[in-house]
Design an enzyme around this catalytic site. Structure first.
Site, PDB file in Angstrom:
ATOM      1  N   CYS A 174       0.838  -1.209   0.000  1.00  0.00           N
ATOM      2  CA  CYS A 174       0.000   0.000   0.000  1.00  0.00           C
ATOM      3  C   CYS A 174       0.870   1.255   0.000  1.00  0.00           C
ATOM      4  CB  CYS A 174      -0.932  -0.004   1.212  1.00  0.00           C
ATOM      5  SG  CYS A 174      -1.954   1.479   1.315  1.00  0.00           S
ATOM      6  N   CYS A 222      -0.356   4.103   2.187  1.00  0.00           N
ATOM      7  CA  CYS A 222      -0.107   3.903   3.625  1.00  0.00           C
ATOM      8  C   CYS A 222       1.357   4.141   3.967  1.00  0.00           C
ATOM      9  CB  CYS A 222      -0.452   2.478   4.047  1.00  0.00           C
ATOM     10  SG  CYS A 222      -1.950   1.803   3.344  1.00  0.00           S
ATOM     11  N   ASP A 223       2.261   3.599   3.168  1.00  0.00           N
ATOM     12  CA  ASP A 223       3.664   3.530   3.580  1.00  0.00           C
ATOM     13  C   ASP A 223       4.628   4.395   2.766  1.00  0.00           C
ATOM     14  OD1 ASP A 223       2.953   1.671   5.530  1.00  0.00           O
ATOM     15  OD2 ASP A 223       3.081   0.007   4.116  1.00  0.00           O
TER      16      ASP A 223
END
Ligand code: NDP
Length: 331
Positions: free
Chosen positions: A157, A160-161
């Site tokens: 993701c 997300c990261d």
């Protein structure tokens, strides 16, 4: 405890109890899944006095439990640890009376007004309304090194990261819309993005392809496949097979700091597909602007029905919608 006849049996018909367990419980609102969608649905359903029972599935807390820090969920200015956030959501759902139980749906029968869900092949539960929040599972390549570095340089993701890789060099594997989107997103943060594509063309939409081709710091490696990730405690590189047609293949090494999988997700809808309409990739289809499925009394929320946004906050939002839709249905 209500005991009902197993499904599909006629009076006098003998029943193999192992195959057709008895209905052992009747609930108002059954929620399947323990990600942000499931728990948010539970919080709202419990507060609306629907006395929800939530089955967590095998991955307690859902995909967020594989993330280290969540920095984009509103309300946490310092960020929050993914598993800790899911534990808080669970506690919040329980505080209002949700029964959270470990177990997963193994079969369903949504043919009647009362919905039936089999849990762990052992018991059937009847429910007046069912909220499906079983999420989607990111696909991985299946490499040993990929397992080793999950959370230490391997992610599925970018939203997300990606932030943890500012000004660094990363690789994205895949050739669809997700890969194109993630590569473009990462290009805005990282010094360089390699896009590893196994064929000599992208599957992504033309518009997405154009964005990739026009982004200067994305380099596409056509006809490359991942051999193994390299590093000690964190990812420092990747070895690739470069397909050279008739000349065979060559092994290429790249120095990278992060490796992002974007080879698709599998929505966890298999158990429901006989009754609930899905698209060709298995995502549950809901009536636009609602969480209603084609089956009255069955609602779907979170990544199970969302292949575009796939964020914790959007999953939570649709979880709230599902509980409200269920409450109105039950009225
Ligand atoms: P897709 O299934 O569309 O694409 C998967 C990609 O990964 C393909 O290019 C495939 O290669 C590649 N791939 C699969 N397995 C491997 C492997 N083992 N090694 C290397 N490469 C592999 O998945 P997406 O997640 O991209 O998209 C899913 C759906 O969601 C699509 O319908 C897409 O359009 C949609 N979507 C829409 C978005 C939007 O509208 N904004 C954003 C993201 C997704 P190959 O092409 O060779 O098969």
């Amino acid at each position: 405890m209500d005991l009902f006849k197993p499904m599909g049996t006629q009076p006098g018909q003998s029943v193999d109890k192992k195959k057709e367990p008895e209905v052992s419980e009747r609930v108002k609102c059954l929620i399947l899944g323990s990600g942000p969608a499931g728990y948010t649905a539970a919080i709202y359903a419990a507060r609306a006095n629907l006395q929800p029972v939530l089955y967590t599935g095998m991955q307690l807390g859902g995909q967020l439990t594989t993330t280290t820090e969540v920095e984009n969920y509103p309300g946490y200015p310092e960020g929050v640890d993914g598993p800790a956030m899911m534990e808080d959501l669970k506690k919040q759902a329980e505080r209002f009376g949700t029964q959270v139980r470990f177990g997963m749906a193994t079969r369903v029968d949504f043919s009647g007004r009362v919905k039936k869900v089999e849990i762990d092949d052992t018991k059937w539960i009847e429910a007046d309304a069912v909220i499906l929040a079983t999420g989607a599972t990111a696909r991985y390549l299946g490499l040993e090194s990929e397992e080793k570095f999950k959370g230490s340089g391997v992610s599925a993701c970018a939203t997300c990261d990606g932030f943890f890789y500012r000004d660094k060099v990363v690789a994205v594997v895949g050739g669809g819309d997700t890969a194109a989107e993630e590569a473009t997103y990462l290009a805005g943060l990282c010094r360089k993005v390699y896009l590893i594509v196994r064929r000599d063309e992208l599957r992504a939409s033309k518009a997405m392809q154009k964005r990739v081709f026009h982004t200067k710091n994305i380099e596409i490696l056509w006809k490359h496949q991942t051999k193994e990730l390299v590093g000690d405690k964190v990812v420092t590189g990747v070895e690739l097979y470069k397909n050279k047609g008739e000349a065979g293949e060559e092994i290429v090494h790249l120095d990278i700091d992060g490796f992002f999988l974007a080879i698709g997700h599998t929505p966890n809808s298999e158990v429901f597909r006989e009754f609930v309409k899905t698209d060709e990739t298995g995502y549950v289809i809901t009536v636009p602007g609602t969480t209603k499925t084609n089956v009255p009394g069955v609602f779907a929320c979170g990544d199970l029905q969302d292949k575009v946004y796939r964020q914790a906050v959007t999953a939570a939002g649709t979880g709230c919608m599902a509980a409200i839709d269920a409450e109105r249905y039950l009225q």
